[in-house]
Design a protein around this motif. Structure first.
Motif, PDB file in Angstrom:
ATOM      1  N   VAL A 171      40.579  41.896  50.156  1.00 42.24           N
ATOM      2  CA  VAL A 171      41.261  41.820  48.860  1.00 42.24           C
ATOM      3  C   VAL A 171      41.319  43.218  48.244  1.00 42.24           C
ATOM      4  CG1 VAL A 171      40.591  39.431  48.455  1.00 42.24           C
ATOM      5  CG2 VAL A 171      39.117  41.276  47.632  1.00 42.24           C
ATOM      6  N   SER A 172      42.340  43.464  47.435  1.00 43.07           N
ATOM      7  CA  SER A 172      42.515  44.777  46.818  1.00 43.07           C
ATOM      8  C   SER A 172      41.994  44.821  45.391  1.00 43.07           C
ATOM      9  CB  SER A 172      43.994  45.174  46.831  1.00 43.07           C
ATOM     10  OG  SER A 172      44.781  44.213  46.129  1.00 43.07           O
ATOM     11  N   ALA A 173      41.755  43.646  44.798  1.00 46.93           N
ATOM     12  CA  ALA A 173      41.266  43.592  43.416  1.00 46.93           C
ATOM     13  C   ALA A 173      40.246  42.472  43.286  1.00 46.93           C
ATOM     14  CB  ALA A 173      42.432  43.377  42.450  1.00 46.93           C
ATOM     15  N   HIS A 174      39.288  42.674  42.409  1.00 43.69           N
ATOM     16  CA  HIS A 174      38.181  41.739  42.267  1.00 43.69           C
ATOM     17  C   HIS A 174      37.754  41.692  40.809  1.00 43.69           C
ATOM     18  CE1 HIS A 174      34.517  39.582  43.406  1.00 43.69           C
ATOM     19  NE2 HIS A 174      33.815  40.439  42.684  1.00 43.69           N
ATOM     20  N   THR A 175      37.270  40.527  40.368  1.00 40.25           N
ATOM     21  CA  THR A 175      36.767  40.362  39.011  1.00 40.25           C
ATOM     22  C   THR A 175      35.300  39.973  39.070  1.00 40.25           C
ATOM     23  OG1 THR A 175      38.929  39.672  38.178  1.00 40.25           O
ATOM     24  CG2 THR A 175      37.017  39.111  36.836  1.00 40.25           C
ATOM     25  N   ASP A 176      34.496  40.617  38.254  1.00 45.55           N
ATOM     26  CA  ASP A 176      33.079  40.281  38.162  1.00 45.55           C
ATOM     27  C   ASP A 176      32.731  39.975  36.719  1.00 45.55           C
ATOM     28  OD1 ASP A 176      30.184  40.565  39.551  1.00 45.55           O
ATOM     29  OD2 ASP A 176      30.117  41.353  37.499  1.00 45.55           O
ATOM     30  N   VAL A 177      31.815  39.017  36.548  1.00 44.23           N
ATOM     31  CA  VAL A 177      31.358  38.649  35.213  1.00 44.23           C
ATOM     32  C   VAL A 177      29.864  38.914  35.107  1.00 44.23           C
ATOM     33  CG1 VAL A 177      31.260  36.860  33.452  1.00 44.23           C
ATOM     34  CG2 VAL A 177      33.131  36.848  35.106  1.00 44.23           C
ATOM     35  N   GLY A 178      29.504  39.966  34.407  1.00 45.21           N
ATOM     36  CA  GLY A 178      28.135  40.190  33.970  1.00 45.21           C
ATOM     37  C   GLY A 178      27.123  40.691  34.970  1.00 45.21           C
ATOM     38  N   SER A 179      27.527  41.040  36.185  1.00 50.51           N
ATOM     39  CA  SER A 179      26.549  41.448  37.201  1.00 50.51           C
ATOM     40  C   SER A 179      26.004  42.850  36.915  1.00 50.51           C
ATOM     41  CB  SER A 179      27.168  41.390  38.598  1.00 50.51           C
ATOM     42  OG  SER A 179      27.631  40.089  38.898  1.00 50.51           O
ATOM     43  N   ASP A 180      25.087  43.298  37.756  1.00 50.40           N
ATOM     44  CA  ASP A 180      24.426  44.592  37.581  1.00 50.40           C
ATOM     45  C   ASP A 180      25.455  45.723  37.569  1.00 50.40           C
ATOM     46  OD1 ASP A 180      22.175  46.426  37.531  1.00 50.40           O
ATOM     47  OD2 ASP A 180      22.639  46.834  39.628  1.00 50.40           O
ATOM     48  N   VAL A 181      25.449  46.544  36.514  1.00 49.56           N
ATOM     49  CA  VAL A 181      26.495  47.554  36.350  1.00 49.56           C
ATOM     50  C   VAL A 181      26.400  48.656  37.403  1.00 49.56           C
ATOM     51  CG1 VAL A 181      26.800  47.104  33.899  1.00 49.56           C
ATOM     52  CG2 VAL A 181      25.116  48.807  34.621  1.00 49.56           C
ATOM     53  N   ARG A 182      25.209  48.926  37.942  1.00 54.18           N
ATOM     54  CA  ARG A 182      25.104  49.941  38.988  1.00 54.18           C
ATOM     55  C   ARG A 182      25.858  49.501  40.234  1.00 54.18           C
ATOM     56  NH1 ARG A 182      18.708  49.927  38.360  1.00 54.18           N
ATOM     57  NH2 ARG A 182      19.313  47.734  38.204  1.00 54.18           N
ATOM     58  N   MET A 183      25.765  48.223  40.563  1.00 54.01           N
ATOM     59  CA  MET A 183      26.521  47.684  41.686  1.00 54.01           C
ATOM     60  C   MET A 183      28.016  47.759  41.413  1.00 54.01           C
ATOM     61  SD  MET A 183      26.554  43.776  43.139  1.00 54.01           S
ATOM     62  CE  MET A 183      27.418  43.196  41.662  1.00 54.01           C
ATOM     63  N   ILE A 184      28.421  47.427  40.194  1.00 53.39           N
ATOM     64  CA  ILE A 184      29.838  47.421  39.838  1.00 53.39           C
ATOM     65  C   ILE A 184      30.439  48.812  39.991  1.00 53.39           C
ATOM     66  CG2 ILE A 184      31.460  47.073  37.938  1.00 53.39           C
ATOM     67  CD1 ILE A 184      30.308  44.514  39.205  1.00 53.39           C
ATOM     68  N   GLY A 185      29.718  49.838  39.566  1.00 59.90           N
ATOM     69  CA  GLY A 185      30.217  51.194  39.709  1.00 59.90           C
ATOM     70  C   GLY A 185      30.464  51.574  41.159  1.00 59.90           C
ATOM     71  N   VAL A 186      29.591  51.153  42.057  1.00 59.35           N
ATOM     72  CA  VAL A 186      29.752  51.453  43.480  1.00 59.35           C
ATOM     73  C   VAL A 186      30.927  50.662  44.072  1.00 59.35           C
ATOM     74  CG1 VAL A 186      28.667  51.297  45.744  1.00 59.35           C
ATOM     75  CG2 VAL A 186      27.335  52.074  43.777  1.00 59.35           C
ATOM     76  N   LEU A 187      31.042  49.380  43.723  1.00 64.77           N
ATOM     77  CA  LEU A 187      32.134  48.564  44.249  1.00 64.77           C
ATOM     78  C   LEU A 187      33.498  49.146  43.879  1.00 64.77           C
ATOM     79  CD1 LEU A 187      30.926  44.905  43.544  1.00 64.77           C
ATOM     80  CD2 LEU A 187      30.849  46.144  45.710  1.00 64.77           C
ATOM     81  N   SER A 188      33.593  49.726  42.687  1.00 68.04           N
ATOM     82  CA  SER A 188      34.885  50.250  42.226  1.00 68.04           C
ATOM     83  C   SER A 188      35.350  51.455  43.033  1.00 68.04           C
ATOM     84  CB  SER A 188      34.803  50.613  40.744  1.00 68.04           C
ATOM     85  OG  SER A 188      33.960  51.729  40.522  1.00 68.04           O
ATOM     86  N   ALA A 189      34.490  51.978  43.914  1.00 67.97           N
ATOM     87  CA  ALA A 189      34.886  53.093  44.773  1.00 67.97           C
ATOM     88  C   ALA A 189      35.842  52.649  45.870  1.00 67.97           C
ATOM     89  CB  ALA A 189      33.655  53.752  45.385  1.00 67.97           C
ATOM     90  N   PHE A 190      35.802  51.361  46.246  1.00 67.18           N
ATOM     91  CA  PHE A 190      36.665  50.909  47.348  1.00 67.18           C
ATOM     92  C   PHE A 190      37.499  49.678  47.009  1.00 67.18           C
ATOM     93  CE2 PHE A 190      32.688  48.623  48.096  1.00 67.18           C
ATOM     94  CZ  PHE A 190      33.117  47.347  48.437  1.00 67.18           C
ATOM     95  N   ILE A 191      37.374  49.163  45.787  1.00 70.26           N
ATOM     96  CA  ILE A 191      38.177  48.027  45.376  1.00 70.26           C
ATOM     97  C   ILE A 191      38.344  48.092  43.858  1.00 70.26           C
ATOM     98  CG2 ILE A 191      36.191  46.485  45.084  1.00 70.26           C
ATOM     99  CD1 ILE A 191      37.898  44.215  46.161  1.00 70.26           C
ATOM    100  N   ASP A 192      39.518  47.735  43.347  1.00 65.80           N
ATOM    101  CA  ASP A 192      39.732  47.718  41.904  1.00 65.80           C
ATOM    102  C   ASP A 192      38.939  46.559  41.303  1.00 65.80           C
ATOM    103  OD1 ASP A 192      41.426  49.894  41.953  1.00 65.80           O
ATOM    104  OD2 ASP A 192      43.237  48.682  42.136  1.00 65.80           O
ATOM    105  N   VAL A 193      38.092  46.873  40.343  1.00 62.86           N
ATOM    106  CA  VAL A 193      37.207  45.879  39.745  1.00 62.86           C
ATOM    107  C   VAL A 193      37.488  45.737  38.259  1.00 62.86           C
ATOM    108  CG1 VAL A 193      34.816  45.242  39.260  1.00 62.86           C
ATOM    109  CG2 VAL A 193      35.379  46.375  41.424  1.00 62.86           C
ATOM    110  N   THR A 194      37.669  44.497  37.823  1.00 61.45           N
ATOM    111  CA  THR A 194      37.665  44.172  36.407  1.00 61.45           C
ATOM    112  C   THR A 194      36.298  43.592  36.088  1.00 61.45           C
ATOM    113  OG1 THR A 194      40.037  43.722  36.347  1.00 61.45           O
ATOM    114  CG2 THR A 194      38.707  42.788  34.574  1.00 61.45           C
ATOM    115  N   PHE A 195      35.587  44.243  35.194  1.00 59.80           N
ATOM    116  CA  PHE A 195      34.225  43.846  34.857  1.00 59.80           C
ATOM    117  C   PHE A 195      34.201  43.262  33.448  1.00 59.80           C
ATOM    118  CE2 PHE A 195      29.947  45.063  33.132  1.00 59.80           C
ATOM    119  CZ  PHE A 195      29.216  44.136  33.873  1.00 59.80           C
ATOM    120  N   ILE A 196      33.785  41.997  33.338  1.00 60.80           N
ATOM    121  CA  ILE A 196      33.740  41.292  32.062  1.00 60.80           C
ATOM    122  C   ILE A 196      32.282  41.048  31.705  1.00 60.80           C
ATOM    123  CG2 ILE A 196      34.458  39.216  30.826  1.00 60.80           C
ATOM    124  CD1 ILE A 196      36.689  38.883  32.935  1.00 60.80           C
TER     125      ILE A 196
END
Length: 253
Positions: A71-96
């Motif tokens: 997938v090219s885009a992903h949505t996350d709700v409330g997970s660990d922000v350090r993980m979210i920052g790393v994921l955004s390096a290879f996939i577009d992440v919307t973090f809620i």
């Protein structure tokens, strides 16, 4: 017992070593060390690097599955922000998050939202994650409204917004069911599957009470744990599709 954290106690044990090392360095470089600039780190002298097994393994688990999903885009709700920052390096992440993240990073979009009412259209998200979050909802830990059924409402909302054929990556504490007010809840895997009855369980992995990561584990075995971490992959079936093997096996038990 939560007030009696062992970290300060470990620090006191390390105090003699800290003072001895201070004297040794002070003798070699008397003008380089000032007490006012000292920053004691008294609990880091250990034989192996410490880590939180739940958060370490769930981050690696999710990253590998998102990479394999294509997938090219992903949505996350409330997970660990350090993980979210790393994921955004290879996939577009919307973090809620209920407490919105004030950060700017390529590939990352941050929004404010409540997990019990995301305000998104039904069946709109093809790729969704929520790791170590659902267990907190309604206990007031993060300033959210008190709601004894908060976790059930959160799971229902995740199910509502998942698109047909979409995948929900979910982690929660698993083991003896209970509410540990005001930190979190612990669930049996059965309770999670029952709450997401509109989705099919595609995969289950586990971090056990000893911090061991068990990929493709038996969900029923997790009920005997005290505080494990259950890692679930759910999928919303496309209409008229056959049940997935793991979902059929778990439902029959």
């Amino acid at each position: 017992m939560a007030l009696l954290t062992p970290v300060p106690l470990l620090g006191l044990v390390g105090l003699p070593r800290y003072l001895a090392n201070w004297r040794r360095l002070k003798e070699k470089a008397p003008n380089d060390l000032r007490l006012a600039d000292s920053y004691p780190c008294l609990s880091d002298w250990v034989q192996s690097t410490p880590f939180d097994p739940h958060y370490f393994y769930q981050a690696g688990w999710l990253a590998r599955r998102l990479r394999a999903s294509g997938v090219s885009a992903h949505t996350d709700v409330g997970s660990d922000v350090r993980m979210i920052g790393v994921l955004s390096a290879f996939i577009d992440v919307t973090f809620i998050d209920y407490r919105p993240l004030s950060a700017t990073l390529a590939g990352l979009r941050c929004e404010a939202g409540n997990l019990t009412g995301l305000g998104l259209p039904d069946a709109s998200l093809p790729s969704l994650s929520c790791l170590h979050v659902v267990e907190h909802v309604g206990l007031g830990r993060y300033g959210d409204p008190l709601d004894i059924a908060g976790s059930e409402r959160a799971l229902a909302e995740l199910q509502r917004v998942l698109a047909p054929g979409g995948r929900l990556y979910l982690s929660v504490p698993v083991g003896r069911e209970r509410i540990c007010y005001n930190a979190h809840r612990v669930f049996s895997p059965r309770s999670i599957v029952d709450a997401l009855s509109g989705l099919a369980l595609r995969e289950f992995s586990l971090v056990d009470d000893d911090g061991r990561f068990i990929e493709n584990a038996d969900p029923t075995a997790a009920a005997a744990l005290d505080y494990g971490c259950g890692l679930f992959v759910f999928e919303r079936r496309v209409p008229h599709a056959a049940p997935l093997p793991l979902d059929s096996e778990f439902s029959a038990q």
